[in-house]
Design a protein around this motif. Structure first.
Motif, PDB file in Angstrom:
ATOM      1  N   VAL A  17     -31.650  43.392  30.930  1.00  0.00           N
ATOM      2  CA  VAL A  17     -30.454  44.218  30.822  1.00  0.00           C
ATOM      3  C   VAL A  17     -29.619  43.674  29.673  1.00  0.00           C
ATOM      4  CG1 VAL A  17     -28.430  45.132  31.989  1.00  0.00           C
ATOM      5  CG2 VAL A  17     -30.497  44.642  33.297  1.00  0.00           C
TER       6      VAL A  17
ATOM      7  N   LYS B 170     -36.068  54.301  34.767  1.00  0.00           N
ATOM      8  CA  LYS B 170     -36.421  54.840  36.084  1.00  0.00           C
ATOM      9  C   LYS B 170     -37.546  55.865  35.959  1.00  0.00           C
ATOM     10  CE  LYS B 170     -34.885  55.014  40.426  1.00  0.00           C
ATOM     11  NZ  LYS B 170     -34.962  53.859  41.303  1.00  0.00           N
TER      12      LYS B 170
ATOM     13  N   LEU C 244     -31.536  48.609  28.347  1.00  0.00           N
ATOM     14  CA  LEU C 244     -32.513  47.586  28.682  1.00  0.00           C
ATOM     15  C   LEU C 244     -33.509  47.395  27.555  1.00  0.00           C
ATOM     16  CD1 LEU C 244     -31.811  49.135  31.536  1.00  0.00           C
ATOM     17  CD2 LEU C 244     -33.709  47.798  32.336  1.00  0.00           C
TER      18      LEU C 244
ATOM     19  N   THR D 181     -32.588  53.305  28.080  1.00  0.00           N
ATOM     20  CA  THR D 181     -31.483  53.318  29.034  1.00  0.00           C
ATOM     21  C   THR D 181     -32.021  53.143  30.452  1.00  0.00           C
ATOM     22  OG1 THR D 181     -31.555  55.710  29.343  1.00  0.00           O
ATOM     23  CG2 THR D 181     -30.174  54.886  27.551  1.00  0.00           C
ATOM     24  N   ASP D 182     -31.104  52.958  31.384  1.00  0.00           N
ATOM     25  CA  ASP D 182     -31.507  52.776  32.783  1.00  0.00           C
ATOM     26  C   ASP D 182     -32.183  54.018  33.353  1.00  0.00           C
ATOM     27  OD1 ASP D 182     -29.078  54.096  32.536  1.00  0.00           O
ATOM     28  OD2 ASP D 182     -28.225  53.264  34.363  1.00  0.00           O
TER      29      ASP D 182
ATOM     30  N   TYR E 277     -23.864  47.044  29.251  1.00  0.00           N
ATOM     31  CA  TYR E 277     -23.347  48.218  29.942  1.00  0.00           C
ATOM     32  C   TYR E 277     -22.376  48.928  28.996  1.00  0.00           C
ATOM     33  CZ  TYR E 277     -24.767  45.881  34.304  1.00  0.00           C
ATOM     34  OH  TYR E 277     -25.467  45.251  35.292  1.00  0.00           O
TER      35      TYR E 277
ATOM     36  N   LEU F 158     -32.599  48.569  39.312  1.00  0.00           N
ATOM     37  CA  LEU F 158     -31.911  48.972  38.086  1.00  0.00           C
ATOM     38  C   LEU F 158     -30.424  49.193  38.364  1.00  0.00           C
ATOM     39  CD1 LEU F 158     -34.466  51.458  36.511  1.00  0.00           C
ATOM     40  CD2 LEU F 158     -33.784  49.243  35.610  1.00  0.00           C
TER      41      LEU F 158
END
Length: 131
Positions: free
Chosen positions: A126, A118, A105, A113-114, A129, A93
């Motif tokens: 993705v 996680k 994502l 979100t990233d 950003y 990630l």
């Protein structure tokens, strides 16, 4: 329009560069989820879905720092495009600005979100950003 997500991000980027307070964007479910994430993470002040005759729109109130004309959004970058999809696993990630920014994502759990990816232990495409 071949890439509506790139159009969404470009409209926000242009509104920030021009110093606008509000930007209107044609609505879709994915754009609504991206807007929701930007609002939850504090990059935009508020948003409203406006029902329209030909199509719905999203009205986004951009967030500026008090006393200055600096916007909360410094940079918005499209990562995955229709011609070149970028996928990542949970182990790879991306970290945006060393954890200060977010990567958005599209995963099996929805648009996340990233950091949420996680926690949920999922990877995905993705989309962009933001920092």
């Amino acid at each position: 329009m071949t890439d509506p997500i790139a159009d969404f991000l470009t409209r926000i980027r242009n509104a920030v560069a021009a110093g606008h307070k509000v930007v209107e964007i044609p609505a879709s479910k994915m754009k609504q989820e991206l807007t929701r994430i930007l609002h939850e993470k504090g990059y935009i002040l508020s948003y409203k879905i406006v029902e329209g005759k030909p199509f719905n729109t999203i009205k986004i109130a951009l967030k500026y720092h008090p006393g200055t004309k600096r916007n909360a959004i410094k940079h918005v970058e499209r990562v995955s495009s229709p011609g070149l999809r970028r996928y990542t696993g949970v182990d790879d990630l991306p970290r945006v600005l060393n954890g200060l920014g977010i990567a958005i994502l599209s995963s099996s759990k929805g648009i996340i979100t990233d950091k949420e990816a996680k926690e949920l232990n999922v990877g995905g495409e993705v989309i962009c950003y933001v920092y």
